[in-house]
Design a protein around this motif. Structure first.
Motif, PDB file in Angstrom:
ATOM      1  N   UNK A 122       3.663  19.829  -6.421  1.00  0.00           N
ATOM      2  CA  UNK A 122       3.336  19.231  -5.132  1.00  0.00           C
ATOM      3  C   UNK A 122       3.558  17.726  -5.185  1.00  0.00           C
ATOM      4  N   UNK A 123       3.375  17.062  -4.033  1.00  0.00           N
ATOM      5  CA  UNK A 123       3.713  15.642  -3.975  1.00  0.00           C
ATOM      6  C   UNK A 123       2.972  14.987  -2.817  1.00  0.00           C
ATOM      7  N   UNK A 124       2.818  13.660  -2.918  1.00  0.00           N
ATOM      8  CA  UNK A 124       2.177  12.900  -1.839  1.00  0.00           C
ATOM      9  C   UNK A 124       2.777  11.503  -1.760  1.00  0.00           C
ATOM     10  N   UNK A 125       2.556  10.838  -0.625  1.00  0.00           N
ATOM     11  CA  UNK A 125       2.986   9.454  -0.445  1.00  0.00           C
ATOM     12  C   UNK A 125       1.748   8.572  -0.355  1.00  0.00           C
ATOM     13  N   UNK A 126       1.975   7.249  -0.291  1.00  0.00           N
ATOM     14  CA  UNK A 126       0.853   6.309  -0.277  1.00  0.00           C
ATOM     15  C   UNK A 126       1.080   5.212   0.751  1.00  0.00           C
ATOM     16  N   UNK A 127      -0.009   4.815   1.395  1.00  0.00           N
ATOM     17  CA  UNK A 127      -0.029   3.620   2.227  1.00  0.00           C
ATOM     18  C   UNK A 127      -0.964   2.628   1.540  1.00  0.00           C
ATOM     19  N   UNK A 128      -0.481   1.430   1.259  1.00  0.00           N
ATOM     20  CA  UNK A 128      -1.274   0.471   0.496  1.00  0.00           C
ATOM     21  C   UNK A 128      -1.182  -0.921   1.121  1.00  0.00           C
TER      22      UNK A 128
ATOM     23  N   UNK B 173       3.727  -0.918   0.850  1.00  0.00           N
ATOM     24  CA  UNK B 173       4.123  -0.347  -0.433  1.00  0.00           C
ATOM     25  C   UNK B 173       3.070  -0.569  -1.490  1.00  0.00           C
ATOM     26  N   UNK B 174       3.013   0.342  -2.470  1.00  0.00           N
ATOM     27  CA  UNK B 174       2.070   0.201  -3.583  1.00  0.00           C
ATOM     28  C   UNK B 174       2.784   0.123  -4.919  1.00  0.00           C
ATOM     29  N   UNK B 175       4.109   0.225  -4.909  1.00  0.00           N
ATOM     30  CA  UNK B 175       4.853   0.262  -6.162  1.00  0.00           C
ATOM     31  C   UNK B 175       5.486  -1.094  -6.454  1.00  0.00           C
ATOM     32  N   UNK B 176       6.214  -1.156  -7.549  1.00  0.00           N
ATOM     33  CA  UNK B 176       6.852  -2.391  -7.980  1.00  0.00           C
ATOM     34  C   UNK B 176       8.101  -2.638  -7.150  1.00  0.00           C
TER      35      UNK B 176
ATOM     36  N   UNK C 179       0.095  -5.226  -6.060  1.00  0.00           N
ATOM     37  CA  UNK C 179      -0.800  -5.717  -5.011  1.00  0.00           C
ATOM     38  C   UNK C 179      -0.343  -7.075  -4.475  1.00  0.00           C
ATOM     39  N   UNK C 180       0.183  -7.934  -5.360  1.00  0.00           N
ATOM     40  CA  UNK C 180       0.589  -9.274  -4.933  1.00  0.00           C
ATOM     41  C   UNK C 180       2.032  -9.318  -4.435  1.00  0.00           C
ATOM     42  N   UNK C 181       2.726  -8.205  -4.515  1.00  0.00           N
ATOM     43  CA  UNK C 181       4.010  -7.969  -3.850  1.00  0.00           C
ATOM     44  C   UNK C 181       5.119  -8.945  -4.242  1.00  0.00           C
ATOM     45  N   UNK C 182       5.087  -9.379  -5.498  1.00  0.00           N
ATOM     46  CA  UNK C 182       6.195 -10.156  -6.035  1.00  0.00           C
ATOM     47  C   UNK C 182       7.406  -9.248  -6.247  1.00  0.00           C
ATOM     48  N   UNK C 183       8.626  -9.748  -6.037  1.00  0.00           N
ATOM     49  CA  UNK C 183       9.803  -8.928  -6.370  1.00  0.00           C
ATOM     50  C   UNK C 183       9.732  -8.457  -7.817  1.00  0.00           C
TER      51      UNK C 183
END
Length: 483
Positions: A442-448, A58-61, A274-278
């Protein structure tokens, strides 16, 4: 998954129940942290306390507890009632400064906020304090790749239905009905074909054409798809122009951060991407020279500051700004402090590796995964991948050669993230990736890739992409359902 870490095997002896842990993780935010009582998921379709069986790209919050952060959280909650809240805030501020400071850069101060979205109110507050008689123009770069509430915040409106103190807000209402709303100028991130646009000339012309306005130049370095604005636009145009750079993804070298602060720009960051905190935990780094100007601003009756008490606590503001703090509520936020405790632990662990080493691994990951995605018939890479951050790959998804729409991608995202899947390593049964981003029609997804995985691969001594490949196949399998 969030991957094994050096504390995942520590036996938990802290008497904190799962219910207490979840309550603390989801408290002190806004409605975005709330869990659906039926599914047990938040708006990202995850439970932040339950990430041990998740392969996370995931790349989002929407970070989740892994083995290490679960121990950190329980240890912190176990001693929270013995701590002095004001001292705790100071300690976390010091740790953040220690992580991000350089012997060569000027000092800066830390303002906290329950989320990156909330932090974006602060430049408006600062301009109202420093230039109460000037109209405010908010230049908003890459609006379609920022948080969902960013447009309301730029216009000084309330973006959420409740604040960090749990009190209801009138969503969409002006934060201060007696003040003039800022004029918001939006500069799109991409054109209709997905190419990244150059916004520098537009920003410079706007500043030159509005010499009597108080201007906020809101730039982004590391948007949802990793877009990096041309930061050369940051120049000294006079004290009526204020620059704030969204580094909330925090996928950058400290050298860039130091450069921005030295050039007088404020920097927004969070620990939950990036640090994947909740979610959520935000901080705004403010150059000391700007803090000093704010410290001497006259707001005796609190006309400029008090309305922002709907958003911020006095504890979110540095001690030196008593002229600001005195007009804000003296509220504590256990959830925010917990999330920052988790984030700081991950940041400090990540910083133990030289940045050129971790950056090289991230670049290798992107090169290899770009090749895999590019060769797959169910994906079409977004243009300008090399203009975005190495830790994020953005791609459209296809079914029988047809682009999936934004609504179709939202359905695909929900179904993939909430489902269970076979073929993943280390007992993982679920996957997570970056939710769809709309641009035009249009739309896209992300791999992070995130910090915990980078650390795990560095300890391993090599790349490991078996689960990345499986994630791509899972998304492709679900895409074919839209034929």
């Amino acid at each position: 998954m969030n991957r094994p870490s050096d504390r995942s095997d520590v036996r938990d002896r802290i008497d904190i129940s799962d219910e207490q842990l979840l309550e603390a993780l989801t408290g002190g935010g806004d409605e975005r942290t709330e869990l659906d009582p039926i599914t047990g998921h938040n708006r990202y379709f995850i439970n932040p306390a339950n990430g041990l069986d998740v392969f996370n790209r995931g790349s989002c919050t929407a970070g989740m507890l892994n083995g290490r952060s679960r121990v950190v959280a329980r240890e912190f909650l176990g001693r929270y009632d013995t701590l002095n809240y004001a001292s705790l805030v100071e300690e976390q501020s010091f740790r953040l400064k220690n992580l991000l400071s350089s012997a060569h850069n000027d000092p800066f101060d830390v303002f906290f906020g329950p989320s990156g979205t909330d932090l974006a109110y602060l430049p408006t507050l600062f301009q109202r304090l420093l230039h109460p008689d000037r109209p405010i123009i908010q230049v908003m770069s890459c609006p379609e790749e920022l948080g969902s509430g960013s447009r309301d915040v730029a216009a000084a409106k309330l973006f959420g239905r409740k604040n960090q103190f749990g009190r209801p807000l009138d969503q969409g209402a002006p934060i201060d009905p007696t003040a003039s709303e800022p004029t918001v100028v939006e500069l799109d991130a991409r054109d209709a074909d997905g190419n990244i646009l150059d916004r520098r000339g537009q920003i410079v012309r706007l500043i030159e054409d509005n010499p009597t306005a108080a201007i906020i130049g809101s730039l982004v370095f590391g948007s949802k798809s990793g877009i990096k604005d041309d930061l050369d636009v940051i120049e000294d145009h006079g004290d009526h122009v204020m620059w704030v750079v969204d580094l909330c993804q925090l996928r950058v070298d400290p050298a860039l951060l130091h450069d921005l602060l030295d050039r007088g720009a404020m920097v927004m960051l969070t620990g939950s991407k990036f640090f994947q905190t909740p979610p959520f935990c935000g901080a705004l780094l403010v150059p000391r020279q700007l803090t000093e100007r704010l410290r001497t601003a006259d707001d005796t009756n609190g006309a400029s500051v008090a309305p922002f008490g709907q958003i911020f606590s006095a504890h979110d503001v540095p001690w030196a700004l008593d002229n600001v703090r005195q007009h804000l509520p003296d509220e504590e936020n256990r959830g925010l402090r917990l999330r920052w405790q988790i984030a700081l632990d991950e940041m400090e662990s990540y910083a133990s590796w030289p940045f050129h080493v971790s950056n090289a691994l991230i670049a290798d990951w992107k090169t290899e995964l770009l090749r895999i995605v590019d060769e797959h018939p169910n994906f079409r890479l977004m243009p300008d991948q090399r203009k975005t951050n190495d830790s994020i790959i953005s791609t459209q998804v296809l079914a029988d050669g047809r682009e999936l729409s934004h609504e179709e991608l939202r359905t695909l995202y929900r179904d993939v993230v909430t489902g269970e899947h076979e073929g993943l390593s280390d007992g993982a049964r679920r996957v997570f990736f970056g939710q769809p981003v709309r641009y035009g029609d249009r739309s896209f997804i992300r791999f992070a890739i995130g910090a915990p995985t980078v650390r795990w691969m560095l300890h391993r001594g090599s790349l490991f992409l078996d689960d990345d490949k499986r994630l791509i196949e899972i998304v492709a399998e679900y895409a074919e359902r839209f034929r």
